[in-house]
Design a protein around this motif. Structure first.
Motif, PDB file in Angstrom:
ATOM      1  N   PHE A 171       0.829  -1.206   0.000  1.00  0.00           N
ATOM      2  CA  PHE A 171       0.000   0.000   0.000  1.00  0.00           C
ATOM      3  C   PHE A 171       0.869   1.264   0.000  1.00  0.00           C
ATOM      4  N   GLY A 172       2.012   1.170  -0.687  1.00  0.00           N
ATOM      5  CA  GLY A 172       2.904   2.322  -0.759  1.00  0.00           C
ATOM      6  C   GLY A 172       2.408   3.395  -1.702  1.00  0.00           C
ATOM      7  N   CYS A 173       1.623   3.000  -2.716  1.00  0.00           N
ATOM      8  CA  CYS A 173       1.153   3.952  -3.724  1.00  0.00           C
ATOM      9  C   CYS A 173      -0.366   4.082  -3.617  1.00  0.00           C
ATOM     10  N   VAL A 174      -0.804   4.930  -2.720  1.00  0.00           N
ATOM     11  CA  VAL A 174      -2.226   5.113  -2.441  1.00  0.00           C
ATOM     12  C   VAL A 174      -2.588   6.587  -2.587  1.00  0.00           C
ATOM     13  N   LYS A 175      -3.689   6.849  -3.255  1.00  0.00           N
ATOM     14  CA  LYS A 175      -4.183   8.217  -3.392  1.00  0.00           C
ATOM     15  C   LYS A 175      -5.550   8.315  -2.722  1.00  0.00           C
ATOM     16  N   LYS A 176      -5.789   9.418  -2.049  1.00  0.00           N
ATOM     17  CA  LYS A 176      -7.105   9.686  -1.484  1.00  0.00           C
ATOM     18  C   LYS A 176      -7.751  10.773  -2.328  1.00  0.00           C
ATOM     19  N   PHE A 177      -8.818  10.420  -3.029  1.00  0.00           N
ATOM     20  CA  PHE A 177      -9.469  11.356  -3.938  1.00  0.00           C
ATOM     21  C   PHE A 177     -10.305  12.384  -3.176  1.00  0.00           C
TER      22      PHE A 177
END
Length: 479
Positions: free
Chosen positions: A319-325
């Motif tokens: 989960f190193g590349c996670v974006k919160k929209f």
């Protein structure tokens, strides 16, 4: 018991990363200039009768491109990994397939650091000898990648865990590059120049978006928070598994999480087809459901980060590349895709203007805009159930470099920076499902996560019941 290796094998992998903004950017600028000149010469040779000149140029340049990124070690190598997808059929994907094939080399497993170095990182970060923290610890990593590696271990209370350890020096190497704002923008501009017919984007805004995702991958405390958020979101799910973080055994450079059982990607690809179909369902509900039941988006659909269970469940461990929209972006993604699947051309067009894909005064027609979006929804807008094939991911890419009407329409659009990582998961998951040879009812899955209609399959009913029991919103829920 600590499993010590007989002979250490490794070294400081990032000690030789070159410093200095000019020295780091100059090779990219030079490569871009040479590539631009080479493309012009290839075009002239084609006109003179050498019909393979452009293809030869792309193959040669792609190999040099991958070599340059691999040797850069820092942010450029990571950006190349982040922007690459998976297998593409060259007969469908055109020049882009050539570059994707070369960039896949950056996705391969990196050589691990020696255990003595890993042990030093763990003990320094956790503040105690490794034998005090773990009852058993395997010196041989079970996975190694560009930023860190993973070891299997057992806590003193008997729990099996995975321990993710960051390579010493990698954070400084990449952060030095991220401080050089010209470097990533130049890298992205280079990619656009190699495939000049691609959809437009603002390279500086794109560079900021990619830089944010890379910086977050370096921050293990941020990743630990992301794991907790996803673990909380998918708690009790019938076929999606997410590990729990062990806070007492995690720090700035170490994340310890519960170990998820399952086979790896190589074994999964050769499993029984019925089981592969069940795994495909799990991957789809995870990848496309997270930003419908929350605002979270895992932008790294890499099958090497999945653990495939014999019961049809899939465990997700990175989960190193996670974006919160932001909510208006999340809702824009869902409603544009929904309008496409419902055949509502004018609503899609209105939403494209609202979200910055086109301007109000564009000469792009409603029908041309819809035709391109319908390609993105091709696995949904077809006879169900759908069997995934390589064309599900490569056809869309081909449209971005096509000389026909669809390609010309694409070049009248622009990808807003908030949407850049979305293409990675759409293309990535389609590619994974095609490698699994998966057959599933994608329309039923879409309706389920959007909260439309009554679920009819066992999987959609189980997912919907879980979401209702948890009190979660669905994709079209107004928040």
């Amino acid at each position: 018991m600590i499993d010590e290796p007989a002979v250490p094998a490794g070294a400081d992998r990032f000690g030789s990363v070159r410093a200095g903004r000019v020295r780091r950017t100059a090779p990219v600028v030079g490569f871009a200039a040479r590539a631009a000149g080479g493309r012009v010469v290839a075009g002239l040779r084609t006109r003179a009768g050498d019909t393979d000149a452009v293809d030869k140029f792309h193959h040669r340049t792609a190999e040099r491109y991958a070599d340059m990124l691999g040797h850069s070690k820092g942010v450029l190598m990571k950006a190349g990994q982040l922007l690459s997808t998976y297998d593409m059929d060259p007969g469908v994907g055109g020049p882009m397939a050539t570059y994707q094939a070369a960039l896949q080399r950056l996705q391969s497993e990196a050589p691990p650091m020696d255990f003595a170095t890993a042990r030093e990182v763990i003990e320094s970060d956790l503040g105690c000898p490794i034998g005090d923290s773990f009852d058993e610890f395997s010196a041989e990593p079970i996975a190694a990648a560009s930023i860190g590696q993973v070891h299997r271990a057992r806590l003193v209370d008997g729990r099996e865990v995975a321990v993710k350890v960051q390579y010493p020096g990698v954070a400084r190497a990449i952060r030095d590059d991220l401080a050089n704002t010209e470097l990533l923008a130049t890298f992205l501009k280079l990619g656009m120049s190699l495939t000049p017919r691609a959809m437009r984007t603002d390279q500086r805004s794109a560079a900021v978006e990619v830089a944010e995702r890379i910086a977050e991958e370096l921050d293990y405390r941020h990743e630990a928070r992301s794991i907790r958020r996803f673990a909380d979101l998918y708690r009790g799910h019938p076929f999606i598994r997410v590990p729990d973080v062990i806070d007492s055994h995690s720090g700035d450079l170490v994340i310890t999480m519960t170990f998820l059982e399952g086979v790896g990607w190589a074994q999964a690809r050769t499993a029984d087809q019925e089981l592969r179909n069940r795994w495909a369902l799990s991957i789809g509900y995870f990848g496309f459901g997270a930003y419908r039941h929350s605002n979270l988006f895992n932008a790294d659909p890499h099958p090497g980060n999945y653990r495939f269970g014999e019961d049809g469940t899939v465990g997700f461990v990175d989960f190193g590349c996670v974006k919160k929209f932001p909510e208006w972006i999340r809702r824009g993604i869902v409603t544009m895709f929904r309008a496409t699947c419902e055949g509502d051309r004018h609503e899609l067009y209105r939403l494209m203007i609202e979200h910055g894909f086109i301007t109000a005064d564009t000469d792009l027609s409603v029908d041309d805009a819809y035709e391109w979006w319908s390609m993105m929804a091709s696995s949904v807008n077809t006879v169900q159930p759908h069997t995934f094939v390589p064309a599900d991911s490569t056809g869309l890419v081909q449209s971005m470099f096509d000389d026909g009407p669809v390609g010309r329409a694409v070049r009248k659009m622009q990808v807003p920076s908030d949407y850049i990582m979305l293409a990675r998961i759409n293309l990535g998951i389609n590619a994974i499902l095609s490698e699994l040879g998966a057959t599933l009812d994608t329309r039923e899955q879409l309706d389920c996560v959007d909260g439309v209609g009554t679920p009819t399959t066992a999987a959609s009913r189980a997912h919907a019941e879980w979401a209702h029991r948890r009190g979660l919103p669905f994709g079209l829920t107004v928040r």
